[in-house]
Design an enzyme around this catalytic site. Structure first.
Site, PDB file in Angstrom:
ATOM      1  N   ARG A  82       0.811  -1.220   0.000  1.00  0.00           N
ATOM      2  CA  ARG A  82       0.000   0.000   0.000  1.00  0.00           C
ATOM      3  C   ARG A  82       0.840   1.265   0.000  1.00  0.00           C
ATOM      4  NH1 ARG A  82      -2.485  -4.108   2.260  1.00  0.00           N
ATOM      5  NH2 ARG A  82      -4.753  -4.318   2.090  1.00  0.00           N
ATOM      6  N   HIS A 107      -0.799  -2.449  -4.545  1.00  0.00           N
ATOM      7  CA  HIS A 107      -0.215  -3.386  -5.521  1.00  0.00           C
ATOM      8  C   HIS A 107      -0.126  -2.814  -6.941  1.00  0.00           C
ATOM      9  CE1 HIS A 107       0.149  -6.326  -2.494  1.00  0.00           C
ATOM     10  NE2 HIS A 107      -0.993  -6.967  -2.633  1.00  0.00           N
ATOM     11  N   HIS A 176       2.963 -12.850  -5.478  1.00  0.00           N
ATOM     12  CA  HIS A 176       1.815 -12.962  -4.566  1.00  0.00           C
ATOM     13  C   HIS A 176       1.220 -14.374  -4.573  1.00  0.00           C
ATOM     14  CE1 HIS A 176      -1.484 -11.588  -2.125  1.00  0.00           C
ATOM     15  NE2 HIS A 176      -1.125 -10.320  -2.236  1.00  0.00           N
ATOM     16  N   TYR A 178      -0.189 -17.771  -3.221  1.00  0.00           N
ATOM     17  CA  TYR A 178      -0.829 -18.275  -2.006  1.00  0.00           C
ATOM     18  C   TYR A 178      -0.496 -19.765  -1.910  1.00  0.00           C
ATOM     19  CZ  TYR A 178      -4.051 -14.203  -1.919  1.00  0.00           C
ATOM     20  OH  TYR A 178      -4.613 -12.946  -1.871  1.00  0.00           O
ATOM     21  N   ASP A 243      -1.557  -9.870   8.307  1.00  0.00           N
ATOM     22  CA  ASP A 243      -1.382  -9.126   7.051  1.00  0.00           C
ATOM     23  C   ASP A 243      -0.407  -7.997   7.363  1.00  0.00           C
ATOM     24  OD1 ASP A 243      -1.533  -8.198   4.490  1.00  0.00           O
ATOM     25  OD2 ASP A 243      -3.647  -7.641   4.544  1.00  0.00           O
ATOM     26  N   GLN A 279       5.863  -9.574   3.747  1.00  0.00           N
ATOM     27  CA  GLN A 279       4.465  -9.464   4.149  1.00  0.00           C
ATOM     28  C   GLN A 279       3.945 -10.879   4.360  1.00  0.00           C
ATOM     29  OE1 GLN A 279       3.112  -6.417   4.427  1.00  0.00           O
ATOM     30  NE2 GLN A 279       0.928  -6.787   4.713  1.00  0.00           N
ATOM     31  N   GLU A 307       5.281 -12.546   0.975  1.00  0.00           N
ATOM     32  CA  GLU A 307       5.615 -11.589  -0.085  1.00  0.00           C
ATOM     33  C   GLU A 307       6.875 -10.830   0.328  1.00  0.00           C
ATOM     34  OE1 GLU A 307       1.857  -9.274  -0.847  1.00  0.00           O
ATOM     35  OE2 GLU A 307       1.131 -10.765   0.581  1.00  0.00           O
TER      36      GLU A 307
END
EC number: 5.1.3.3
Length: 342
Positions: A82, A107, A176, A178, A243, A279, A307
């Site tokens: 962000r 992003h 990114h 997962y 997060d 992150q 991340e």
């Protein structure tokens, strides 16, 4: 040694171009990456019995990646994470970015690096993607040449990011993906053991922008320096999930970042990086509405992201590691995802 094969993955609508899939295979790993967003669409790892499972969330077809979805497997840029209120100053000039996660820019904006077609080049043990981000793209200053290279070495997937700028601009690139080490269709990651090599983390405000404080993890829910079982840990600390940026101890050289162990399958993921932060995100915004591979649905906490990155909103935080790339310099960072069994 790894082998590389290429195939058509799909066609973009309105003659937007052909998306290709590149399959990297070693004796221990198989990774599928597409030229749309440099996206990892599948990653097969063996368990301790030698059975392979796909351990990344995503879609079997291109249409899945073109819908609104939470950046599954994609490369993020020009700036990951962000930027507060989508504004920043470089050399006295103010820039305004697209606000795509009120009230901030997230992003890279509305059409970040995850939503563009990259130019591929096959290597002996991997694939390199490149693109030129034009001056003013999503509000960012200057033209940016970018190269993202994926290579496979045994049980290790190596991701290298390079960039050169025509004028000073913030740059912070990540992937990114997962992960769910039980397999991508497993309902949660509660039984994963997580370790993150960080003495400090960044507290955030209600819009997930760092407050500027660099807080010690000691005595908090953010102390992951020794392995914790994720589900129990979240319960014990009454947490909705993670997060947050963890501030890594390493230098600009390769350093240990995190380790995740899934005891039932034996699968282990270790992450190393040259970046100052990571992150750790536990899929808090996943809600089970997306249909993934093999009919899987992805509910909350069904995948985790590590991340690797510069610290979020660094362009507005003078005490954070520098994030500006200037002409004549080269952005060059690498992250290693190392898979094994234990």
């Amino acid at each position: 040694m790894a082998s590389v094969t290429r195939a058509v993955f799909g066609e973009l609508p309105s003659g937007g171009g052909t998306v290709e899939k590149f399959q990297l295979q070693s004796d221990l790993l198989r990774v599928d990456i597409i030229s749309w967003g440099c996206t990892i669409t599948a990653l097969e790892v063996k368990d301790r019995q030698g059975r392979a499972s796909d351990v990344v969330l995503g879609f079997a077809e291109l249409e899945g990646y073109l819908q609104k979805q939470p950046y599954f497997g994609a490369v993020i840029g020009r700036v990951a994470n962000r930027i507060a209120k989508g504004t920043f100053k470089v050399d006295g000039k103010e820039y305004h970015l697209a606000i795509n996660k009120e009230p901030n820019s997230l992003h890279g904006g509305v059409r970040g690096f995850d939503k563009v077609l990259w130019t591929p080049r096959v290597l002996s043990n991997g694939v390199q993607f490149s693109r030129i981000s034009p001056d003013g793209e999503e509000g960012y200053p200057g033209e940016l040449k970018v190269w993202v290279t994926y290579t496979l070495d045994g049980g290790e997937l190596i991701v290298n990011y390079r960039a050169q700028a025509s004028q000073a601009t913030p740059v912070n690139l990540t992937n990114h993906s997962y992960f769910n080490l039980a397999g991508q269709a497993s309902p949660n990651i509660n039984d994963h053991e997580v370790t993150i090599e960080a003495d400090t983390y960044l507290p955030v405000d209600e819009t997930l922008i760092p407050t500027g404080e660099v807080a010690p993890v000691q005595g908090t829910a953010f102390d992951l320096r020794k392995p914790v079982e994720l589900g129990k840990h979240l319960q014990d600390f009454h947490l909705n999930g993670f997060d947050h940026n963890f501030c890594l101890k390493g230098s600009k050289e390769k350093h240990f970042c995190a380790r995740v162990h899934h005891a039932a399958s034996g699968r282990v993921l270790e992450v190393y990086t040259t970046q100052p932060g990571v992150q750790f995100y536990t899929g808090n915004f996943l809600d089970g509405t997306l249909k993934g591979k093999n009919g899987a649905v992805y509910p909350k906490h069904s995948g985790f992201c590590l991340e690797t990155q510069n610290w979020p909103d660094a362009v507005n935080q003078p005490r954070f590691p520098p994030v500006l790339l200037r002409p004549g310099e080269e952005y060059d960072h690498t992250t290693w995802f190392k898979f094994s069994v234990a």
